[in-house]
Design an enzyme around this catalytic site. Structure first.
Site, short mmCIF file in Angstrom:
data_model
loop_
_atom_site.label_atom_id
_atom_site.label_comp_id
_atom_site.label_asym_id
_atom_site.label_seq_id
_atom_site.Cartn_x
_atom_site.Cartn_y
_atom_site.Cartn_z
N CYS A 11 11.23 0.24 -2.65
CA CYS A 11 9.90 -0.37 -2.57
C CYS A 11 8.87 0.67 -2.12
O CYS A 11 9.23 1.76 -1.67
CB CYS A 11 9.91 -1.52 -1.57
SG CYS A 11 10.71 -3.00 -2.22
N HIS B 54 4.56 -3.27 -0.16
CA HIS B 54 4.45 -4.14 1.00
C HIS B 54 4.14 -3.33 2.26
O HIS B 54 4.06 -2.09 2.22
CB HIS B 54 5.72 -4.97 1.16
CG HIS B 54 6.97 -4.16 1.36
ND1 HIS B 54 7.26 -3.48 2.51
CD2 HIS B 54 8.03 -3.94 0.52
CE1 HIS B 54 8.43 -2.89 2.40
NE2 HIS B 54 8.93 -3.13 1.18
#
Lengths: 209, 213
Positions: free
Chosen positions: B189, B173
């Site tokens: 992440c 992301h």
């Protein structure tokens, strides 16, 4: 004279056939193992000692390569095949940082990236061992570029020179396997990268010289 | 004095040569006693032609395991993401991966290790303007009690314009902290800069393989 030459040619041809067959058998063994590994989602290391190269692969895709600058071996020769990396060991193993709630609140993100207490490539050791099953050890170090590294490598080599004959004798007496391989990588960053990429329990394929 | 030094040096060299020769002799002895390696009997009995055929078939099987089309490679050590097709690199980007830090729940039993998972994954979801539903650790890390109210967990700002989910709550992301790209600072992440994220999002589809090491 002619008979002698013919006999020599026949012997040479036979030796070549044996070598070819050995290569084919090695390839067959490794391909069998790799096809099985490639069906999983786990990465594995491929030590191509005939090309002085170590590769990290997954599903047949090569992710990363490290060149081997030097290679030496003690004890029983390492056969080609599949092995399990039981443990990676180093004198100075990197330690994870424990976060203290609130005290570290967004610290890493506010301080502009200076003095981050995180685990990064630079924290990895450049000198370490891989311990495999059946008494096989692989030792890794980097080509020394600094005086301190040269000194370290000198004492390390001296230690090996003194201890390895003893270990060979002990292993012979105990009738156990003993293989000690030393791989010298091109630089410390490569060595640290290999330590980072390797995980305990990982599968390792070895193609012998 | 000089003679003594000379004798000591000669003795040291002699010892060194003796050890080397002894080691070599031992190696030859151990090798001769090793009895050779064990091979699967099935392989040993095969002719060279059969072995060649078998190897060729296995190489084909191996090729079939490789991804067709685009795939993503994430190097967590160098904090680099590569979009690849075969051997060719289509695009490279600087990223941020997991910090490797550990968080223990105060007075509790839960523990979180903030590593980016390694191995083979696939793009499972593609989200535009993603919302982050903050998990318990996000509150505990900040010294707060995890709320029971769902709405208090909603964060619309942290993940950037796009997110690619690859399982177990992990995403590729965007980030507000672009100055930290290239460092291991995330909770697992993979963070990417805006332009690279847009390119990646538009290039890959669901099922695109992601290899993380």
């Amino acid at each position: 004279m002619l008979t002698g030459l013919l006999l020599a040619a026949a012997a040479f041809g036979s030796a070549l056939q044996i070598t070819d067959r050995r290569v084919l058998l090695d390839q067959a063994k490794l391909l069998d193992a790799e096809v099985a590994l490639a069906k999983s989602n786990k990465s594995y290391l491929y030590f191509d000692l005939s090309s002085n190269r170590v590769e990290l692969r997954i599903q047949g895709v090569m992710l990363k390569t490290w060149d081997v600058a030097d290679y030496s071996q003690w004890g029983r020769p390492l056969p080609s095949g599949s092995f399990k990396l039981e443990k990676k060991e180093a004198l100075r193993t990197p330690k994870r940082k424990n976060i203290t709630p609130a005290a570290d609140k967004n610290k890493d993100e506010k301080n502009g990236g200076v003095d981050l207490e995180v685990l990064e490539l630079k924290d990895m050791p450049g000198h370490f061992n891989f311990e495999f099953e059946k008494g096989i050890t692989m030792r890794f170090k980097a080509v020394p570029h600094k005086l301190s590294m040269r000194l370290g490598n000198f004492f390390n080599s001296l230690g090996r020179l003194l201890t390895l004959p003893m270990k060979t004798i002990l292993a012979s007496l105990r009738k156990s396997n003993f293989t000690d391989i030393q791989l010298v990588l091109r630089n410390e960053i490569d060595a640290q990268g290999l330590y980072w990429a390797a995980e305990d329990g990982m599968s390792v394929l070895v193609l012998r010289k | 004095m000089k003679k003594k030094l000379f004798l000591a040096a000669a003795a040291a060299i002699g010892l060194f040569i003796l050890l080397e020769l002894g080691g070599l002799a031992l190696e030859i002895f151990v090798y001769s006693k090793s009895g050779g390696e064990t091979l699967a009997p099935g392989l040993q009995k095969k002719t060279s032609a059969e072995l060649e055929r078998r190897n060729k078939a296995n190489r084909t099987r191996l090729r079939e395991c490789r991804p067709y089309g685009l795939y993503v490679v994430v190097d967590t050590a160098a904090n680099r993401l590569s979009l690849k097709k075969g051997e060719a690199v289509v695009r490279e980007a600087v990223i941020s991966c997991g910090s490797g830090d550990v968080l223990d729940e105060p007075g509790g039993t839960r523990r979180w290790t903030f590593d980016t998972p390694r191995g083979g994954f696939a793009v499972q979801s593609k989200l535009v303007n993603p919302t982050w539903i903050k998990p318990d650790w996000a509150f505990i890390e900040e010294g707060e009690k995890p709320p029971s109210d769902y709405n208090s967990r909603i964060d619309n700002d942290s993940l950037g314009d796009f997110a690619l989910g690859f399982g177990d709550g992990f995403f590729i992301h965007g980030t507000l902290y672009t100055r930290l790209l290239g460092r291991n600072v995330t909770h697992g992440c993979v963070r990417l800069g805006d332009k690279d994220l847009k390119y990646l999002f538009e290039s890959v589809g669901l099922g695109t393989r992601i290899f993380i090491y």
